[in-house]
Design a protein around this motif. Structure first.
Motif, mmCIF file in Angstrom:
data_model
loop_
_atom_site.group_PDB
_atom_site.id
_atom_site.type_symbol
_atom_site.label_atom_id
_atom_site.label_comp_id
_atom_site.label_asym_id
_atom_site.label_seq_id
_atom_site.Cartn_x
_atom_site.Cartn_y
_atom_site.Cartn_z
ATOM 1 N N LEU A 59 0.829 -1.207 0.000
ATOM 2 C CA LEU A 59 0.000 0.000 0.000
ATOM 3 C C LEU A 59 0.863 1.257 0.000
ATOM 4 O O LEU A 59 0.539 2.238 -0.685
ATOM 5 C CB LEU A 59 -0.958 -0.004 1.195
ATOM 6 C CG LEU A 59 -2.100 -1.020 1.115
ATOM 7 C CD1 LEU A 59 -2.845 -1.086 2.442
ATOM 8 C CD2 LEU A 59 -3.053 -0.686 -0.022
ATOM 9 N N ASP A 60 1.972 1.241 0.747
ATOM 10 C CA ASP A 60 2.909 2.378 0.730
ATOM 11 C C ASP A 60 3.467 2.594 -0.675
ATOM 12 O O ASP A 60 3.559 3.731 -1.152
ATOM 13 C CB ASP A 60 4.063 2.162 1.708
ATOM 14 C CG ASP A 60 3.672 2.364 3.157
ATOM 15 O OD1 ASP A 60 2.580 2.924 3.419
ATOM 16 O OD2 ASP A 60 4.456 1.960 4.037
ATOM 17 N N GLU A 61 3.843 1.500 -1.343
ATOM 18 C CA GLU A 61 4.378 1.608 -2.699
ATOM 19 C C GLU A 61 3.338 2.169 -3.654
ATOM 20 O O GLU A 61 3.660 3.033 -4.480
ATOM 21 C CB GLU A 61 4.856 0.237 -3.189
ATOM 22 C CG GLU A 61 6.106 -0.251 -2.499
ATOM 23 C CD GLU A 61 6.434 -1.701 -2.819
ATOM 24 O OE1 GLU A 61 5.797 -2.292 -3.727
ATOM 25 O OE2 GLU A 61 7.339 -2.256 -2.165
ATOM 26 N N LEU A 62 2.100 1.698 -3.556
ATOM 27 C CA LEU A 62 1.036 2.218 -4.412
ATOM 28 C C LEU A 62 0.802 3.698 -4.147
ATOM 29 O O LEU A 62 0.595 4.481 -5.074
ATOM 30 C CB LEU A 62 -0.271 1.430 -4.198
ATOM 31 C CG LEU A 62 -0.278 0.000 -4.721
ATOM 32 C CD1 LEU A 62 -1.561 -0.708 -4.295
ATOM 33 C CD2 LEU A 62 -0.130 -0.018 -6.242
ATOM 34 N N TRP A 63 0.829 4.090 -2.866
ATOM 35 C CA TRP A 63 0.644 5.487 -2.504
ATOM 36 C C TRP A 63 1.730 6.356 -3.141
ATOM 37 O O TRP A 63 1.463 7.408 -3.701
ATOM 38 C CB TRP A 63 0.641 5.648 -0.988
ATOM 39 C CG TRP A 63 0.547 7.074 -0.557
ATOM 40 C CD1 TRP A 63 1.563 7.866 -0.116
ATOM 41 C CD2 TRP A 63 -0.624 7.884 -0.534
ATOM 42 N NE1 TRP A 63 1.096 9.113 0.175
ATOM 43 C CE2 TRP A 63 -0.246 9.153 -0.070
ATOM 44 C CE3 TRP A 63 -1.951 7.652 -0.873
ATOM 45 C CZ2 TRP A 63 -1.148 10.195 0.058
ATOM 46 C CZ3 TRP A 63 -2.850 8.696 -0.736
ATOM 47 C CH2 TRP A 63 -2.452 9.947 -0.279
ATOM 48 N N GLU A 64 2.981 5.890 -3.055
ATOM 49 C CA GLU A 64 4.097 6.634 -3.639
ATOM 50 C C GLU A 64 3.983 6.706 -5.157
ATOM 51 O O GLU A 64 4.263 7.744 -5.753
ATOM 52 C CB GLU A 64 5.439 6.022 -3.224
ATOM 53 C CG GLU A 64 5.787 6.255 -1.780
ATOM 54 C CD GLU A 64 5.859 7.737 -1.417
ATOM 55 O OE1 GLU A 64 6.390 8.535 -2.213
ATOM 56 O OE2 GLU A 64 5.363 8.095 -0.340
ATOM 57 N N GLU A 65 3.595 5.603 -5.789
ATOM 58 C CA GLU A 65 3.406 5.608 -7.247
ATOM 59 C C GLU A 65 2.334 6.609 -7.646
ATOM 60 O O GLU A 65 2.514 7.373 -8.598
ATOM 61 C CB GLU A 65 3.021 4.211 -7.735
ATOM 62 C CG GLU A 65 4.138 3.200 -7.688
ATOM 63 C CD GLU A 65 3.651 1.776 -7.975
ATOM 64 O OE1 GLU A 65 2.484 1.603 -8.414
ATOM 65 O OE2 GLU A 65 4.436 0.838 -7.748
#
Length: 162
Positions: free
Chosen positions: A141-147
């Motif tokens: 979820l953190d990675e998706l948020w950053e993307e």
């Protein structure tokens, strides 16, 4: 992912948000709990009595305004003290007061009790599996948020009508 799986996952995530007995502590909101928790961990890690606000923002994955707002509330409750950093007057450092230390220690004791009861229901092996999966979920979820944040930053702005 099938529609039924999406429905179940969304309901599970909603349930996690509203049913957090582990985070329901006397006199602390969830944000205040985690801010004090991360502050205590960071202070122990660096071996100092004060931590920079930017370090708290980084360790809690929270916006600077949200950290500042929670710190203001915690300061009003007598749990923390904010002061200008003598080494860098532009920087602010935060210190845990005795009241703040007692508050987070009490909250952690309450949390430990709930987590022990949860482990009794799940079993040790299932808890380890659950923790690993939740860590992977949080990271994804953190990675998706950053993307998504990067995509928003790179998106051309629409011109506003005059």
């Amino acid at each position: 992912m099938e529609a039924e799986q999406r429905r179940r996952l969304l309901e599970a995530l909603r349930g996690l948000k509203k049913n957090r007995p582990v985070l329901r502590t006397q006199g602390l909101s969830q944000n205040e709990f985690f801010l004090l928790y991360h502050m205590k961990l960071r202070l122990e890690q660096i071996g100092e009595d004060a931590v920079r606000i930017g370090d708290l923002q980084t360790s809690t994955h929270t916006s600077l305004p949200a950290v500042s707002q929670s710190l203001g509330t915690l300061e009003a409750k007598g749990c923390v003290v904010r002061r200008a950093d003598p080494a860098d007057r532009r920087s602010v450092k935060v210190t845990l007061t005795e009241k703040g230390l007692r508050a987070i220690d009490d909250a952690l004791a309450e949390a430990a009790s709930v987590l022990e009861r949860l482990e009794d229901r799940f079993g040790e092996e299932n808890m380890e599996t659950l923790i690993a999966l939740m860590e992977r979920l949080s990271s994804a979820l953190d990675e998706l948020w950053e993307e998504d944040a990067a995509a928003r930053r790179n998106r051309p702005r629409r011109s506003q009508p005059l």
